[in-house]
Write an enzyme that holds these catalytic residues in place. Structure first.
Site, short mmCIF file in Angstrom:
data_model
loop_
_atom_site.label_atom_id
_atom_site.label_comp_id
_atom_site.label_asym_id
_atom_site.label_seq_id
_atom_site.Cartn_x
_atom_site.Cartn_y
_atom_site.Cartn_z
N SER A 142 0.84 -1.20 0.00
CA SER A 142 0.00 0.00 0.00
C SER A 142 0.87 1.25 0.00
O SER A 142 1.99 1.25 0.55
CB SER A 142 -0.86 -0.01 1.27
OG SER A 142 -1.46 1.25 1.48
N TYR A 167 -1.88 -1.33 11.02
CA TYR A 167 -2.15 -1.80 9.65
C TYR A 167 -1.00 -1.38 8.72
O TYR A 167 -0.43 -2.20 8.00
CB TYR A 167 -3.49 -1.23 9.13
CG TYR A 167 -3.54 -1.24 7.62
CD1 TYR A 167 -3.74 -2.43 6.93
CD2 TYR A 167 -3.35 -0.07 6.88
CE1 TYR A 167 -3.74 -2.46 5.55
CE2 TYR A 167 -3.34 -0.09 5.51
CZ TYR A 167 -3.54 -1.27 4.84
OH TYR A 167 -3.52 -1.30 3.47
N LYS A 171 2.18 -3.63 6.53
CA LYS A 171 2.61 -3.56 5.12
C LYS A 171 4.12 -3.31 5.05
O LYS A 171 4.81 -3.89 4.22
CB LYS A 171 1.83 -2.48 4.36
CG LYS A 171 0.36 -2.79 4.19
CD LYS A 171 0.13 -4.08 3.40
CE LYS A 171 -1.31 -4.54 3.40
NZ LYS A 171 -1.51 -5.88 2.84
C1 UD1 Z 1 -7.33 4.26 3.79
C2 UD1 Z 1 -6.19 4.08 4.73
C3 UD1 Z 1 -5.06 3.44 3.99
C4 UD1 Z 1 -5.49 2.09 3.50
C5 UD1 Z 1 -6.74 2.21 2.69
C6 UD1 Z 1 -7.26 0.81 2.53
C7 UD1 Z 1 -6.44 5.85 6.41
C8 UD1 Z 1 -5.87 7.09 6.94
N1 UD1 Z 1 -5.84 5.36 5.32
O1 UD1 Z 1 -6.88 5.09 2.74
O2 UD1 Z 1 -3.96 3.27 4.84
O3 UD1 Z 1 -4.48 1.51 2.72
O4 UD1 Z 1 -7.73 2.99 3.32
O5 UD1 Z 1 -8.49 0.80 1.95
O6 UD1 Z 1 -7.37 5.32 6.94
N2 UD1 Z 1 -13.29 10.35 3.25
C9 UD1 Z 1 -14.31 11.19 3.60
N3 UD1 Z 1 -15.46 10.63 4.11
C10 UD1 Z 1 -15.61 9.29 4.28
C11 UD1 Z 1 -14.54 8.43 3.93
C12 UD1 Z 1 -13.39 9.00 3.43
O7 UD1 Z 1 -14.20 12.41 3.46
O8 UD1 Z 1 -16.67 8.85 4.76
C13 UD1 Z 1 -12.05 10.94 2.70
C14 UD1 Z 1 -10.83 10.66 3.53
O9 UD1 Z 1 -10.64 11.64 4.51
C15 UD1 Z 1 -9.74 10.67 2.46
C16 UD1 Z 1 -10.45 10.16 1.21
O10 UD1 Z 1 -11.83 10.33 1.44
O11 UD1 Z 1 -9.34 11.96 2.21
C17 UD1 Z 1 -10.19 8.70 0.93
O12 UD1 Z 1 -10.44 7.98 2.11
P1 UD1 Z 1 -10.40 6.38 2.16
O13 UD1 Z 1 -11.24 5.82 1.08
O14 UD1 Z 1 -10.70 5.97 3.56
O15 UD1 Z 1 -8.91 6.03 1.78
P2 UD1 Z 1 -7.54 6.48 2.47
O16 UD1 Z 1 -7.76 7.21 3.73
O17 UD1 Z 1 -6.73 7.20 1.45
#
Ligand code: UD1
Length: 356
Positions: A142, A167, A171
């Site tokens: 990742s 987590y 990795k």
């Molecule tokens: C997350 C993990 C990452 C992991 C991946 C696995 C964190 C900080 N990172 O990635 O380590 O490899 O998932 O699937 O948890 N967002 C919203 N509202 C929501 C959900 C997400 O605004 O309800 C935003 C988040 O703040 C982020 C973006 O959407 O900016 C993507 O979020 P997400 O899909 O959870 O992925 P990561 O955080 O990048």
């Protein structure tokens, strides 16, 4: 049959007797990879403990490819079962290892569960790999290994920062275990693939993401909100130093990602690797903000999404997107699908599973 079709046909016949193990092959990325492997003519055997996946995914795969892959319900934590499996399948020529837990928050609450599920299992697999005559290993890693990188886009030379969560640590440690193993076992060849943000679903709507409970990731939360299962999407943070104040990520279509696994595996089978442990970023190279992702969804679905900007989520990096030249030039892979394609497929998939 023209010559090009002939070559493709021949190469599929050649691959027909190549047995590939896909651990976690009923999961989100695993199932899409199984489809691409079968399209290329490989024989696939899946092991999955069904802890975060459903047996029905096997039917979805079979409907798409017309061929049911071998499946064994097996828990990689049970070492004797892993040993027994490899005794029965000593003709495996490649292992693609997806089976792992991936929820950041849960890993903070249950670190030992994460170390057992993600690390102990990797060790057992590598121990068995050593006994095979062909030792090719693809590891699901990742971009989390980079943390908040100092420079964007993120190259493979970016330093691996201290992990923000157990987590993320699994990795990093996982890659180190593989690197150390390759160092002393010259006949083991491995590639770690560092994914950015995999999203979307297969165009057939036969397979896609199946989050259990409340989705932690953005796209399933968006589609569940649009279909009426969730009231509102919370956009975590609107005051980041980005173009519109929301975090930037590199959203990659899961089918593009799946194809990269097949190419990486082929690289090892053809002994085209430059060293016996390699790693590649898998992303599109383009960063999108959360609001741009929402807009993409609204555009392709023709719906308007109920969302609200709320406080930042702890642990989120501000921006992460991939430098893709190494994957493009060395691996010989690039993405073909867009953010809109991914949102469109995710939306069709959500509609299909809710009307079943
Ligand atoms: C997350 C993990 C990452 C992991 C991946 C696995 C964190 C900080 N990172 O990635 O380590 O490899 O998932 O699937 O948890 N967002 C919203 N509202 C929501 C959900 C997400 O605004 O309800 C935003 C988040 O703040 C982020 C973006 O959407 O900016 C993507 O979020 P997400 O899909 O959870 O992925 P990561 O955080 O990048």
């Amino acid at each position: 049959m023209n010559s090009e079709q002939h070559v493709t046909f021949e190469s599929k016949i050649y691959k027909k007797h190549m047995k590939i193990l896909v651990t976690g092959g009923l999961g989100f990325i695993g199932s899409h990879t199984v489809v691409e492997l079968q399209h290329e003519g490989y024989d696939v055997v899946i092991i999955d403990n069904l802890s975060n996946s459903s047996i029905e995914v096997l039917d979805g795969i079979t409907t798409i490819t017309g061929k049911k892959p071998l499946f064994e319900k097996l828990d990689l934590k049970v070492k004797p079962d892993v040993q027994d499996f490899f005794k029965r399948h000593n003709d495996i020529v490649g292992v693609i290892h997806f089976a792992a837990n991936k929820a950041v928050g849960e890993s903070v609450a249950e670190p030992l569960m994460y170390y057992e599920n993600n690390i102990a299992t990797l060790v057992y697999l590598l121990q068995e790999l050593k006994g095979l005559s062909k030792k090719n290993f693809i590891f699901s890693s990742s971009c989390t290994v980079y943390g908040q990188a100092d420079e964007l886009p993120i190259t493979e030379n970016a330093p691996v920062k201290p992990a923000e969560s157990p987590y993320g640590n699994t990795k990093q440690i996982g890659e180190e275990i593989i690197r150390d193993t390759c160092r002393v076992n010259g006949d083991i060849k491995a590639i770690a693939l560092r994914y950015f943000n995999p999203i979307g679903a297969h165009d057939s709507t036969e397979i896609g993401e199946l989050p259990i409970g409340v989705p932690q990731n953005l796209v399933p939360f968006i589609t569940q909100t649009a279909i009426g299962m969730r009231e509102q999407l919370s956009v975590f943070g609107g005051d980041y130093p980005t173009s519109d104040g929301t975090c930037v990520r590199d959203y990659i279509h899961v089918v593009d990602l799946a194809k990269a696994h097949v190419i990486a595996l082929q690289r090892l089978l053809d002994v085209k690797n430059d060293s016996n442990f390699e790693f590649f970023n898998l992303g599109t190279g383009t960063g999108s903000t959360v609001l741009e992702a929402v807009q993409s969804f609204e555009r392709v679905s023709g719906t308007s999404l109920n969302y609200k900007i709320v406080d930042r989520r702890e642990g989120d990096v501000i921006a992460a997107y991939a430098e893709t030249s190494k994957a493009n030039n060395v691996l010989g892979w690039k993405t073909e699908l867009t953010l809109d394609d991914a949102m469109d497929s995710a939306w069709k998939w959500e509609q299909k599973i809710r009307t079943k």
